[in-house]
Design a protein around this motif. Structure first.
Motif, PDB file in Angstrom:
ATOM      1  N   ASN A 237       0.869  -1.173   0.000  1.00  0.00           N
ATOM      2  CA  ASN A 237       0.000   0.000   0.000  1.00  0.00           C
ATOM      3  C   ASN A 237       0.911   1.230   0.000  1.00  0.00           C
ATOM      4  OD1 ASN A 237      -2.147   1.720   0.231  1.00  0.00           O
ATOM      5  ND2 ASN A 237      -2.678   1.177   2.331  1.00  0.00           N
ATOM      6  N   ILE A 238       0.438   2.381  -0.486  1.00  0.00           N
ATOM      7  CA  ILE A 238       1.323   3.533  -0.426  1.00  0.00           C
ATOM      8  C   ILE A 238       1.298   4.127   0.973  1.00  0.00           C
ATOM      9  CG2 ILE A 238       1.156   4.036  -2.880  1.00  0.00           C
ATOM     10  CD1 ILE A 238      -0.428   6.480  -2.154  1.00  0.00           C
ATOM     11  N   SER A 239       2.420   4.698   1.351  1.00  0.00           N
ATOM     12  CA  SER A 239       2.614   5.104   2.740  1.00  0.00           C
ATOM     13  C   SER A 239       3.739   6.131   2.804  1.00  0.00           C
ATOM     14  CB  SER A 239       2.990   3.859   3.546  1.00  0.00           C
ATOM     15  OG  SER A 239       3.490   4.221   4.808  1.00  0.00           O
ATOM     16  N   ASP A 240       3.797   6.887   3.890  1.00  0.00           N
ATOM     17  CA  ASP A 240       4.925   7.803   4.087  1.00  0.00           C
ATOM     18  C   ASP A 240       6.078   7.118   4.815  1.00  0.00           C
ATOM     19  OD1 ASP A 240       3.394   9.657   2.863  1.00  0.00           O
ATOM     20  OD2 ASP A 240       2.769  10.675   4.690  1.00  0.00           O
ATOM     21  N   GLN A 241       5.798   5.987   5.458  1.00  0.00           N
ATOM     22  CA  GLN A 241       6.854   5.235   6.142  1.00  0.00           C
ATOM     23  C   GLN A 241       7.136   3.921   5.416  1.00  0.00           C
ATOM     24  OE1 GLN A 241       4.284   6.203   8.856  1.00  0.00           O
ATOM     25  NE2 GLN A 241       5.422   8.126   8.948  1.00  0.00           N
ATOM     26  N   ASP A 242       8.143   3.189   5.914  1.00  0.00           N
ATOM     27  CA  ASP A 242       8.481   1.905   5.308  1.00  0.00           C
ATOM     28  C   ASP A 242       7.359   0.881   5.510  1.00  0.00           C
ATOM     29  OD1 ASP A 242      10.814   2.752   4.253  1.00  0.00           O
ATOM     30  OD2 ASP A 242      12.076   2.042   5.902  1.00  0.00           O
ATOM     31  N   ILE A 243       6.722   0.945   6.674  1.00  0.00           N
ATOM     32  CA  ILE A 243       5.588   0.058   6.963  1.00  0.00           C
ATOM     33  C   ILE A 243       4.369   0.950   7.186  1.00  0.00           C
ATOM     34  CG2 ILE A 243       4.658  -1.661   8.583  1.00  0.00           C
ATOM     35  CD1 ILE A 243       7.014  -2.771   7.063  1.00  0.00           C
ATOM     36  N   CYS A 244       3.262   0.623   6.505  1.00  0.00           N
ATOM     37  CA  CYS A 244       2.113   1.533   6.551  1.00  0.00           C
ATOM     38  C   CYS A 244       1.355   1.435   7.872  1.00  0.00           C
ATOM     39  CB  CYS A 244       1.174   1.270   5.384  1.00  0.00           C
ATOM     40  SG  CYS A 244       0.174  -0.207   5.594  1.00  0.00           S
ATOM     41  N   GLY A 245       0.478   2.380   8.100  1.00  0.00           N
ATOM     42  CA  GLY A 245      -0.272   2.460   9.349  1.00  0.00           C
ATOM     43  C   GLY A 245      -1.130   1.235   9.607  1.00  0.00           C
ATOM     44  N   ILE A 246      -1.671   0.642   8.548  1.00  0.00           N
ATOM     45  CA  ILE A 246      -2.550  -0.524   8.716  1.00  0.00           C
ATOM     46  C   ILE A 246      -1.737  -1.740   9.165  1.00  0.00           C
ATOM     47  CG2 ILE A 246      -4.083  -2.123   7.506  1.00  0.00           C
ATOM     48  CD1 ILE A 246      -4.964   0.262   5.749  1.00  0.00           C
ATOM     49  N   CYS A 247      -0.582  -1.962   8.532  1.00  0.00           N
ATOM     50  CA  CYS A 247       0.250  -3.104   8.897  1.00  0.00           C
ATOM     51  C   CYS A 247       0.822  -2.951  10.310  1.00  0.00           C
ATOM     52  CB  CYS A 247       1.409  -3.273   7.911  1.00  0.00           C
ATOM     53  SG  CYS A 247       0.876  -3.871   6.316  1.00  0.00           S
ATOM     54  N   LYS A 248       1.043  -1.689  10.733  1.00  0.00           N
ATOM     55  CA  LYS A 248       1.608  -1.425  12.055  1.00  0.00           C
ATOM     56  C   LYS A 248       0.585  -1.581  13.168  1.00  0.00           C
ATOM     57  CE  LYS A 248       5.295   1.971  11.491  1.00  0.00           C
ATOM     58  NZ  LYS A 248       5.422   3.405  11.245  1.00  0.00           N
ATOM     59  N   ASP A 249      -0.687  -1.372  12.813  1.00  0.00           N
ATOM     60  CA  ASP A 249      -1.764  -1.279  13.798  1.00  0.00           C
ATOM     61  C   ASP A 249      -2.002  -2.632  14.473  1.00  0.00           C
ATOM     62  OD1 ASP A 249      -4.047  -0.872  15.234  1.00  0.00           O
ATOM     63  OD2 ASP A 249      -5.167   0.089  13.607  1.00  0.00           O
ATOM     64  N   GLN A 250      -1.615  -2.746  15.749  1.00  0.00           N
ATOM     65  CA  GLN A 250      -1.727  -4.040  16.438  1.00  0.00           C
ATOM     66  C   GLN A 250      -3.160  -4.354  16.850  1.00  0.00           C
ATOM     67  OE1 GLN A 250       0.463  -6.477  16.536  1.00  0.00           O
ATOM     68  NE2 GLN A 250       1.858  -5.157  15.374  1.00  0.00           N
ATOM     69  N   SER A 251      -4.069  -3.368  16.740  1.00  0.00           N
ATOM     70  CA  SER A 251      -5.464  -3.660  17.063  1.00  0.00           C
ATOM     71  C   SER A 251      -6.147  -4.376  15.895  1.00  0.00           C
ATOM     72  CB  SER A 251      -6.206  -2.367  17.405  1.00  0.00           C
ATOM     73  OG  SER A 251      -6.382  -1.595  16.235  1.00  0.00           O
ATOM     74  N   ARG A 252      -5.466  -4.451  14.743  1.00  0.00           N
ATOM     75  CA  ARG A 252      -6.052  -5.153  13.600  1.00  0.00           C
ATOM     76  C   ARG A 252      -5.566  -6.590  13.591  1.00  0.00           C
ATOM     77  NH1 ARG A 252      -7.539  -0.778   9.360  1.00  0.00           N
ATOM     78  NH2 ARG A 252      -8.347  -2.597   8.290  1.00  0.00           N
ATOM     79  N   ASP A 253      -6.379  -7.461  13.031  1.00  0.00           N
ATOM     80  CA  ASP A 253      -6.047  -8.883  12.990  1.00  0.00           C
ATOM     81  C   ASP A 253      -5.029  -9.132  11.882  1.00  0.00           C
ATOM     82  OD1 ASP A 253      -5.886 -11.581  12.881  1.00  0.00           O
ATOM     83  OD2 ASP A 253      -8.052 -11.922  13.069  1.00  0.00           O
ATOM     84  N   GLN A 254      -3.769  -9.325  12.258  1.00  0.00           N
ATOM     85  CA  GLN A 254      -2.691  -9.476  11.282  1.00  0.00           C
ATOM     86  C   GLN A 254      -2.701 -10.862  10.613  1.00  0.00           C
ATOM     87  OE1 GLN A 254      -0.181  -6.923  10.761  1.00  0.00           O
ATOM     88  NE2 GLN A 254      -1.289  -5.541  12.126  1.00  0.00           N
ATOM     89  N   SER A 255      -3.638 -11.718  11.027  1.00  0.00           N
ATOM     90  CA  SER A 255      -3.661 -13.074  10.444  1.00  0.00           C
ATOM     91  C   SER A 255      -4.675 -13.192   9.303  1.00  0.00           C
ATOM     92  CB  SER A 255      -3.955 -14.101  11.533  1.00  0.00           C
ATOM     93  OG  SER A 255      -5.280 -13.924  11.995  1.00  0.00           O
ATOM     94  N   ILE A 256      -5.400 -12.125   9.036  1.00  0.00           N
ATOM     95  CA  ILE A 256      -6.338 -12.135   7.907  1.00  0.00           C
ATOM     96  C   ILE A 256      -5.833 -11.142   6.869  1.00  0.00           C
ATOM     97  CG2 ILE A 256      -8.723 -11.802   7.175  1.00  0.00           C
ATOM     98  CD1 ILE A 256      -9.637 -12.308   9.955  1.00  0.00           C
ATOM     99  N   ILE A 257      -5.620 -11.624   5.637  1.00  0.00           N
ATOM    100  CA  ILE A 257      -5.104 -10.749   4.586  1.00  0.00           C
ATOM    101  C   ILE A 257      -6.129 -10.629   3.465  1.00  0.00           C
ATOM    102  CG2 ILE A 257      -3.292 -10.405   2.862  1.00  0.00           C
ATOM    103  CD1 ILE A 257      -1.380 -11.896   4.619  1.00  0.00           C
ATOM    104  N   CYS A 258      -6.480  -9.410   3.132  1.00  0.00           N
ATOM    105  CA  CYS A 258      -7.391  -9.169   2.017  1.00  0.00           C
ATOM    106  C   CYS A 258      -6.549  -8.777   0.803  1.00  0.00           C
ATOM    107  CB  CYS A 258      -8.348  -8.041   2.397  1.00  0.00           C
ATOM    108  SG  CYS A 258      -9.508  -7.651   1.108  1.00  0.00           S
ATOM    109  N   VAL A 259      -6.641  -9.570  -0.261  1.00  0.00           N
ATOM    110  CA  VAL A 259      -5.822  -9.344  -1.450  1.00  0.00           C
ATOM    111  C   VAL A 259      -6.584  -8.450  -2.424  1.00  0.00           C
ATOM    112  CG1 VAL A 259      -4.679 -10.455  -3.393  1.00  0.00           C
ATOM    113  CG2 VAL A 259      -4.716 -11.579  -1.173  1.00  0.00           C
ATOM    114  N   VAL A 260      -6.015  -7.279  -2.736  1.00  0.00           N
ATOM    115  CA  VAL A 260      -6.687  -6.351  -3.650  1.00  0.00           C
ATOM    116  C   VAL A 260      -5.767  -5.965  -4.801  1.00  0.00           C
ATOM    117  CG1 VAL A 260      -8.240  -5.359  -1.910  1.00  0.00           C
ATOM    118  CG2 VAL A 260      -5.972  -4.367  -2.279  1.00  0.00           C
ATOM    119  N   GLU A 261      -6.395  -5.329  -5.808  1.00  0.00           N
ATOM    120  CA  GLU A 261      -5.648  -4.984  -7.011  1.00  0.00           C
ATOM    121  C   GLU A 261      -4.793  -3.736  -6.820  1.00  0.00           C
ATOM    122  OE1 GLU A 261      -8.309  -4.880 -10.353  1.00  0.00           O
ATOM    123  OE2 GLU A 261      -6.827  -3.731 -11.495  1.00  0.00           O
ATOM    124  N   ASP A 262      -5.417  -2.663  -6.370  1.00  0.00           N
ATOM    125  CA  ASP A 262      -4.612  -1.456  -6.139  1.00  0.00           C
ATOM    126  C   ASP A 262      -5.091  -0.668  -4.933  1.00  0.00           C
ATOM    127  OD1 ASP A 262      -6.592   0.326  -6.959  1.00  0.00           O
ATOM    128  OD2 ASP A 262      -5.740   0.652  -8.937  1.00  0.00           O
TER     129      ASP A 262
END
Lengths: 207, 207
Positions: free
Chosen positions: A63-88
């Motif tokens: 995903n585009i981001s201002d950091q190396d790892i985006c806010g969504i991937c960093k967010d520990q309140s989100r379930d990191q074991s479910i991945i939604c695959v999208v086009e863009d």
């Protein structure tokens, strides 16, 4: 068209390289900028250069981001074991706007399309498969558009994941009649599928 | 809409300030630029800044130009004694494209419109009247759009010129049915005027 200024001509040429903008619209935009305060043009130019030089791709989900790892991937309140695959990344925004999804994403950057010369290697598939191989992923949700290319891409990734022999749930987003749509105007394939893949009535009461 | 990058957000905000471009189109344009080579964005940004900082207004006719006096006003092969009065520089381009006119122009920069707070002093009328007063001008052609504001502006300039007591021909561009148009679809005012202001048949054979 002949222009009385080569700077105007150059600006129109550059603006009309943008998708959906022809020479006439470019002229209109250029004349508009000429009438506005200097600061607006400077701000626009700076924003465009910043966009191109400072925006990064998240190293985990692309995903585009201002950091190396985006806010969504960093967010520990989100379930990191479910991945939604999208086009863009527009799809990420669309799903985020629903406020219904609490997992993370993986942006492929396109669909497999031999006609356009896009093969699996041009897409961010390898990083997804590697992520799955860590064993931390429980579910993959395919959310590509339901075209020939989308289905091909889904199936390619599905096969890659299967070959890893990990226990993993895979799902696709539900297809069916849009909420508020009249049945008589729905296309036959969607309507047919919505009957075959009917859900228990109790489920429809949940939202 | 929430964005995962503040640079993207800023770029979208600036792009959507342009007329006719909303947030969604701005997003599409920004994502397009992200996919293109760096040079395209840099060129676009440079062209926009150059446009704003380097383009001048011709001191004689107020057309936009890279020099103090534009190419049309400088061109001695053109009849400098005929001035076509237009609203903005797009009209100059439109008339130039016909390749039928060999005089010079005067760009007013708008029309008198009390509703929009535009009075004669906001327009380039004084320089036109001064040009007429030099006595070198033989004809003024009014080529403003035929709206209430256009007619008002024409009349205001006409009165100003008359008060200079110089012998001067004034004319307006011909109004009538467009070439190729069906009479039955023409509006009544245009059709009515085209009958009242009919021209000798021999004239219509000239072009």
């Amino acid at each position: 068209m002949e222009f009385s200024s080569k700077y105007l001509e150059k600006a129109i040429e550059e603006i009309s390289l943008l998708p959906g903008i022809g020479k006439r619209t470019a002229l209109r935009l250029a004349l508009h900028l000429l009438k506005q305060p200097q600061a607006q043009t400077t701000d626009l130019a700076t924003a465009l250069v910043d966009l191109k030089t400072k925006v990064k791709q998240c190293k985990s989900c692309h995903n585009i981001s201002d950091q190396d790892i985006c806010g969504i991937c960093k967010d520990q309140s989100r379930d990191q074991s479910i991945i939604c695959v999208v086009e863009d990344i527009r799809d990420v925004m669309a799903i985020e706007n629903t406020e219904q999804y609490k997992g993370i994403y993986h942006v492929l950057g396109g669909k497999i399309s031999p006609m356009d010369g896009v093969g699996p290697n041009q897409l961010n598939i390898e990083t997804l498969v590697n992520k799955v191989k860590t064993g931390k992923v429980k579910e993959i949700i395919f959310a590509l558009s339901s075209t020939m290319e989308g289905d091909t891409t889904n199936f390619y990734i599905y096969k890659q994941i299967q070959s890893s022999k990990l226990e993993l749930k895979t799902s696709t987003i539900a297809r069916g009649i849009s909420i508020g749509d009249e049945l008589e105007y729905a296309d036959e394939i969607t309507l047919g599928r919505s009957i075959l893949q009917r859900v228990p009535f109790e489920n429809s009461l949940k939202n």
